[in-house]
Design a protein around this motif. Sequence first.
Motif, short mmCIF file in Angstrom:
data_model
loop_
_atom_site.label_atom_id
_atom_site.label_comp_id
_atom_site.label_asym_id
_atom_site.label_seq_id
_atom_site.Cartn_x
_atom_site.Cartn_y
_atom_site.Cartn_z
N ILE A 1 8.34 -0.65 6.36
CA ILE A 1 8.32 0.41 5.47
C ILE A 1 9.13 0.74 4.51
CG2 ILE A 1 6.91 2.63 6.03
CD1 ILE A 1 5.13 1.49 8.23
N ASP A 2 9.15 1.62 3.61
CA ASP A 2 9.93 2.50 3.32
C ASP A 2 9.24 3.97 2.66
OD1 ASP A 2 12.26 0.63 2.66
OD2 ASP A 2 10.86 -0.66 1.63
N LEU A 3 10.15 4.58 3.61
CA LEU A 3 9.76 6.00 3.18
C LEU A 3 10.86 6.88 2.74
CD1 LEU A 3 8.19 6.38 6.62
CD2 LEU A 3 6.71 6.17 4.49
N ALA A 4 10.40 7.76 1.26
CA ALA A 4 11.98 8.83 1.01
C ALA A 4 10.71 9.92 0.96
CB ALA A 4 11.98 8.48 -0.41
N VAL B 1 11.72 22.81 10.88
CA VAL B 1 11.43 20.87 9.67
C VAL B 1 10.65 20.34 9.91
CG1 VAL B 1 12.76 19.58 8.90
CG2 VAL B 1 14.29 21.24 9.83
N SER B 2 9.57 20.80 8.69
CA SER B 2 8.57 19.82 8.42
C SER B 2 8.70 19.33 7.04
CB SER B 2 7.10 21.02 8.19
OG SER B 2 6.50 21.55 9.43
N GLU B 3 8.89 17.34 7.35
CA GLU B 3 8.85 16.82 6.09
C GLU B 3 7.38 16.35 5.95
OE1 GLU B 3 12.98 14.13 7.32
OE2 GLU B 3 10.98 14.29 8.94
N LEU B 4 7.68 15.79 4.43
CA LEU B 4 6.61 14.62 3.59
C LEU B 4 7.53 13.76 3.34
CD1 LEU B 4 3.63 13.96 3.09
CD2 LEU B 4 3.87 15.98 1.21
N TYR B 5 6.73 12.50 4.20
CA TYR B 5 7.53 11.54 3.24
C TYR B 5 5.99 10.70 2.71
CZ TYR B 5 10.83 11.63 6.44
OH TYR B 5 12.52 12.04 7.41
N LEU B 6 6.93 9.88 1.42
CA LEU B 6 5.51 8.97 0.77
C LEU B 6 6.41 7.72 0.62
CD1 LEU B 6 4.69 11.79 -2.07
CD2 LEU B 6 3.54 10.76 -0.25
N GLY B 7 5.95 6.13 0.65
CA GLY B 7 5.96 5.53 0.63
C GLY B 7 5.36 3.89 -0.17
N GLN B 8 6.27 3.43 0.84
CA GLN B 8 5.27 1.84 1.16
C GLN B 8 5.30 0.90 2.09
OE1 GLN B 8 4.44 -0.78 -2.62
NE2 GLN B 8 6.09 -1.85 -1.82
N PHE C 1 0.95 -1.38 -0.30
CA PHE C 1 0.01 -0.12 0.53
C PHE C 1 0.95 0.93 0.23
CE2 PHE C 1 -2.60 -3.61 2.21
CZ PHE C 1 -3.32 -2.71 1.38
N ASP C 2 0.72 2.38 -0.75
CA ASP C 2 1.17 3.72 -1.09
C ASP C 2 0.88 4.36 0.66
OD1 ASP C 2 2.87 3.14 -3.65
OD2 ASP C 2 1.04 3.78 -3.97
N ILE C 3 1.58 4.85 1.21
CA ILE C 3 1.28 5.87 1.94
C ILE C 3 2.71 6.65 2.44
CG2 ILE C 3 1.41 3.93 3.86
CD1 ILE C 3 3.91 4.13 5.27
N GLU C 4 1.70 7.92 3.25
CA GLU C 4 2.62 9.05 3.16
C GLU C 4 2.74 9.24 5.30
OE1 GLU C 4 -0.87 12.38 3.23
OE2 GLU C 4 -0.88 11.36 1.23
N THR D 1 15.20 9.10 3.88
CA THR D 1 14.46 7.99 3.78
C THR D 1 14.64 7.22 5.17
OG1 THR D 1 16.86 7.04 3.60
CG2 THR D 1 15.62 8.04 1.40
N ARG D 2 13.86 6.82 5.15
CA ARG D 2 13.07 5.96 6.68
C ARG D 2 12.48 4.60 5.72
NH1 ARG D 2 11.30 9.55 11.62
NH2 ARG D 2 11.70 12.16 10.27
N MET D 3 13.14 3.45 6.88
CA MET D 3 12.78 2.50 6.23
C MET D 3 12.45 1.03 7.80
SD MET D 3 13.74 -1.08 7.92
CE MET D 3 15.39 -0.78 7.76
N TYR D 4 11.35 1.04 8.39
CA TYR D 4 10.57 0.57 9.54
C TYR D 4 10.55 -1.29 9.18
CZ TYR D 4 10.28 5.41 10.72
OH TYR D 4 9.94 6.81 11.58
N GLY D 5 10.43 -1.94 10.35
CA GLY D 5 10.37 -3.28 9.67
C GLY D 5 10.08 -3.86 10.91
N LEU D 6 8.74 -5.02 11.53
CA LEU D 6 8.96 -5.31 12.55
C LEU D 6 9.69 -6.73 12.64
CD1 LEU D 6 7.08 -5.86 15.39
CD2 LEU D 6 5.56 -6.71 13.82
N VAL D 7 10.51 -7.12 13.39
CA VAL D 7 11.53 -8.10 13.65
C VAL D 7 11.87 -9.20 14.78
CG1 VAL D 7 13.72 -9.09 12.62
CG2 VAL D 7 13.28 -6.98 11.70
N GLU D 8 10.51 -9.89 14.33
CA GLU D 8 11.14 -10.86 16.10
C GLU D 8 10.08 -9.94 17.19
OE1 GLU D 8 15.12 -12.33 16.71
OE2 GLU D 8 15.04 -13.89 15.16
#
Length: 198
Positions: A143-146, A130-137, A118-121, A163-170
């Motif tokens: 989750i991968d965002l830029a 600073v304000s950031e708008l990220y788009l990703g999936q 799913f595309d996310i923001e 860029t940010r990357m999030y993951g659920l691991v164990e």
Amino acid sequence: MIELPLDLPAELVPLSWLLGVWEGTGVIDYTVNGESISHEFGQRVSFSHDGLPYLNYSSYTWLLDDEQTPLVAESGYWRLHRQQQAGDPGPAMLPGVGERPFPDAESVESLRNADGGFDIEAALVHPGGVSELYLGQIKGPRIDLATDAVMRTAGAKEYAAATRMYGLVEGHLLWAWDIAALGQDLRTHASARLGKVD
């Protein structure tokens, strides 16, 4: 096993594994003009919802020194990226007109992209101007965002992209954050491993 709240809007199901309060530690490792900046930090992150189709996000960090020196905070909103419709509230405080869009899992499935995710923001604000708008999936537990846009006040430090990357691991929330700031190109900045505490 992830338990879904009974009042969870259908659009938040793909993001539901983020819900809760997470706490742990991480490492900052960023090089500016040949000088390495390295610190360990603690972090507390919260993802919640209030019945609308977005997640409320907040993060607070502190240095792992003797004083537990406060470091930075950020807050914002995460949601599936889609066109706003008449049934959505806004702009400003205007109520939606008619039925809310995407009321069930079947309708949310129509938002799935060609990669099967799913595309996310995510819209994030930092108190340093600073304000950031990220788009990703989001695809399963990753989750991968830029950044699509970065806005800075006149007094903010130079910050151009991330860029940010999030993951659920164990059962842990792992993340990594790369930034282009202070005249540097996009490079490794920080990462952390957080456990769910609530």
